[in-house]
Design a protein around this motif. Sequence first.
Motif, PDB file in Angstrom:
ATOM      1  N   TYR A  20       0.829  -1.210   0.000  1.00  0.00           N
ATOM      2  CA  TYR A  20       0.000   0.000   0.000  1.00  0.00           C
ATOM      3  C   TYR A  20       0.861   1.256   0.000  1.00  0.00           C
ATOM      4  O   TYR A  20       0.647   2.175  -0.803  1.00  0.00           O
ATOM      5  CB  TYR A  20      -0.931  -0.022   1.203  1.00  0.00           C
ATOM      6  CG  TYR A  20      -1.668   1.271   1.448  1.00  0.00           C
ATOM      7  CD1 TYR A  20      -2.614   1.741   0.545  1.00  0.00           C
ATOM      8  CD2 TYR A  20      -1.412   2.025   2.595  1.00  0.00           C
ATOM      9  CE1 TYR A  20      -3.284   2.933   0.766  1.00  0.00           C
ATOM     10  CE2 TYR A  20      -2.083   3.210   2.827  1.00  0.00           C
ATOM     11  CZ  TYR A  20      -3.016   3.661   1.919  1.00  0.00           C
ATOM     12  OH  TYR A  20      -3.679   4.844   2.135  1.00  0.00           O
ATOM     13  N   TYR A  21       1.871   1.322   0.891  1.00  0.00           N
ATOM     14  CA  TYR A  21       2.704   2.516   0.969  1.00  0.00           C
ATOM     15  C   TYR A  21       3.611   2.654  -0.259  1.00  0.00           C
ATOM     16  O   TYR A  21       3.980   3.773  -0.649  1.00  0.00           O
ATOM     17  CB  TYR A  21       3.556   2.482   2.236  1.00  0.00           C
ATOM     18  CG  TYR A  21       2.754   2.673   3.502  1.00  0.00           C
ATOM     19  CD1 TYR A  21       1.769   3.652   3.582  1.00  0.00           C
ATOM     20  CD2 TYR A  21       2.971   1.867   4.622  1.00  0.00           C
ATOM     21  CE1 TYR A  21       1.028   3.830   4.734  1.00  0.00           C
ATOM     22  CE2 TYR A  21       2.231   2.038   5.776  1.00  0.00           C
ATOM     23  CZ  TYR A  21       1.256   3.020   5.827  1.00  0.00           C
ATOM     24  OH  TYR A  21       0.524   3.190   6.969  1.00  0.00           O
ATOM     25  N   SER A  22       3.969   1.517  -0.868  1.00  0.00           N
ATOM     26  CA  SER A  22       4.807   1.583  -2.063  1.00  0.00           C
ATOM     27  C   SER A  22       4.054   2.127  -3.271  1.00  0.00           C
ATOM     28  O   SER A  22       4.680   2.541  -4.259  1.00  0.00           O
ATOM     29  CB  SER A  22       5.364   0.197  -2.388  1.00  0.00           C
ATOM     30  OG  SER A  22       6.147  -0.301  -1.322  1.00  0.00           O
ATOM     31  N   SER A  23       2.712   2.122  -3.205  1.00  0.00           N
ATOM     32  CA  SER A  23       1.915   2.595  -4.331  1.00  0.00           C
ATOM     33  C   SER A  23       2.090   4.081  -4.568  1.00  0.00           C
ATOM     34  O   SER A  23       1.902   4.571  -5.684  1.00  0.00           O
ATOM     35  CB  SER A  23       0.435   2.265  -4.109  1.00  0.00           C
ATOM     36  OG  SER A  23       0.245   0.872  -3.976  1.00  0.00           O
ATOM     37  N   PHE A  24       2.413   4.841  -3.513  1.00  0.00           N
ATOM     38  CA  PHE A  24       2.654   6.279  -3.692  1.00  0.00           C
ATOM     39  C   PHE A  24       3.810   6.722  -2.795  1.00  0.00           C
ATOM     40  O   PHE A  24       3.698   7.628  -1.977  1.00  0.00           O
ATOM     41  CB  PHE A  24       1.395   7.106  -3.385  1.00  0.00           C
ATOM     42  CG  PHE A  24       0.608   6.632  -2.212  1.00  0.00           C
ATOM     43  CD1 PHE A  24       0.883   7.062  -0.932  1.00  0.00           C
ATOM     44  CD2 PHE A  24      -0.445   5.739  -2.382  1.00  0.00           C
ATOM     45  CE1 PHE A  24       0.146   6.635   0.151  1.00  0.00           C
ATOM     46  CE2 PHE A  24      -1.190   5.303  -1.301  1.00  0.00           C
ATOM     47  CZ  PHE A  24      -0.896   5.761  -0.030  1.00  0.00           C
ATOM     48  N   SER A 130      -5.749   3.411  -7.649  1.00  0.00           N
ATOM     49  CA  SER A 130      -5.680   2.173  -8.419  1.00  0.00           C
ATOM     50  C   SER A 130      -6.374   1.030  -7.670  1.00  0.00           C
ATOM     51  O   SER A 130      -6.531   1.061  -6.449  1.00  0.00           O
ATOM     52  CB  SER A 130      -4.221   1.807  -8.699  1.00  0.00           C
ATOM     53  OG  SER A 130      -3.539   1.559  -7.483  1.00  0.00           O
ATOM     54  N   GLN A 131      -6.749   0.001  -8.437  1.00  0.00           N
ATOM     55  CA  GLN A 131      -7.463  -1.133  -7.865  1.00  0.00           C
ATOM     56  C   GLN A 131      -6.576  -1.927  -6.915  1.00  0.00           C
ATOM     57  O   GLN A 131      -7.001  -2.323  -5.833  1.00  0.00           O
ATOM     58  CB  GLN A 131      -7.965  -2.050  -8.999  1.00  0.00           C
ATOM     59  CG  GLN A 131      -8.844  -3.206  -8.533  1.00  0.00           C
ATOM     60  CD  GLN A 131     -10.169  -2.727  -7.979  1.00  0.00           C
ATOM     61  OE1 GLN A 131     -10.666  -1.669  -8.347  1.00  0.00           O
ATOM     62  NE2 GLN A 131     -10.744  -3.507  -7.076  1.00  0.00           N
ATOM     63  N   ILE A 132      -5.318  -2.164  -7.298  1.00  0.00           N
ATOM     64  CA  ILE A 132      -4.424  -2.937  -6.448  1.00  0.00           C
ATOM     65  C   ILE A 132      -4.099  -2.196  -5.161  1.00  0.00           C
ATOM     66  O   ILE A 132      -3.952  -2.795  -4.085  1.00  0.00           O
ATOM     67  CB  ILE A 132      -3.136  -3.309  -7.221  1.00  0.00           C
ATOM     68  CG1 ILE A 132      -2.310  -4.304  -6.411  1.00  0.00           C
ATOM     69  CG2 ILE A 132      -2.320  -2.062  -7.546  1.00  0.00           C
ATOM     70  CD1 ILE A 132      -1.158  -4.902  -7.196  1.00  0.00           C
ATOM     71  N   CYS A 133      -4.039  -0.866  -5.244  1.00  0.00           N
ATOM     72  CA  CYS A 133      -3.801  -0.069  -4.036  1.00  0.00           C
ATOM     73  C   CYS A 133      -4.968  -0.196  -3.063  1.00  0.00           C
ATOM     74  O   CYS A 133      -4.771  -0.314  -1.853  1.00  0.00           O
ATOM     75  CB  CYS A 133      -3.578   1.393  -4.423  1.00  0.00           C
ATOM     76  SG  CYS A 133      -3.269   2.485  -3.026  1.00  0.00           S
TER      77      CYS A 133
END
Length: 331
Positions: A20-24, A130-133
């Motif tokens: 989750y944190y790697s997404s942004f 995003s969906q994966i996030c």
Amino acid sequence: GGLILFAIFSLVMDVFKIGYYSSFYSCLSAIKIIYPIVQAIFVVVQTYFLWVCAKDCVHIHLNVTRCGLMLTLTTNLAVWMSAVTDESVHKAHSKLKKNVTEGIFRWFLKGNLPISGMRSGSIEECNCNSQICQIFKNGYFWLYPFNIEYSLFASAMVYVMWKNVGRFIDHHSHHIQRLKFRLFRRTFFIGIMLGLLILVSGLGVLVLYEVQINSSTESSKKSQALTMYYIFNIVCLGLMSLVCIGGSVIYRFDKRDMDRHKNPTRTLDVALLMGAALGQYAISYYSIVAIVASTPRDTISALNLTYALLMIAQHTFQNIFIIEGLHRQPP
């Protein structure tokens, strides 16, 4: 076994948090990503340590051992408080976001806030779109209770190890009891089947209750769902109270002696049992006060009052039965 179960789910939660944190990561501090990695390492090392050393009674380097165990205990409590705080903040933000969104939408309808006046700057820069996030976000949020339970579980085990430092076991009172589990003999099979029946019935009632409460807009449907929910719980609590009273009566005819020796594990079990019951006692007490003070008094209020009283009775009889069982010598 319970510690490993909660540890596995805690590791899954850490993986979800990292994703989750790697997404942004571009708009977040590196600590946000490093923290779940370090926590995962801590969970693995501590679980291995407790699995190998949980039964040890240390007799060398007593002060260093006590210091290390107490440091581990306070670390687990800090992780527990952090998890509880994160979960509370997440719920508060979700509620606030929902209310703010509804308020802005109303302003749009009234024409008080022009859409062109909104900026998509730094506010939306860290949004999870995003969906994966969203999957990672919802996943680690639902796994928080397992991490909370892991921290409490590990704290209890570390506390018992701390109490056992320098302790000598009385070999005259130390019995090795071989557990012989026979599924179809005596009452094991009946007890397991009745327990599974109650468990499945409870899950079914809970699902029906949630569906009717959230989907129906008619007050009669919601009243029926509440009535079904309370009646089922009243029946279950009544049966549990009778079983606990019956078990306590059987103990009176048991010829085994009471174990009065000091036992840190049993002392902690009793303390945790009574401490956990205090929360339910408080909920039932405030429910009773609210019902007595409220008007008018309808069928739902009567069922709620009965449920709260039975909850107090059931926890009392159950705690008495369990504590008496903990102090019984093996056969």
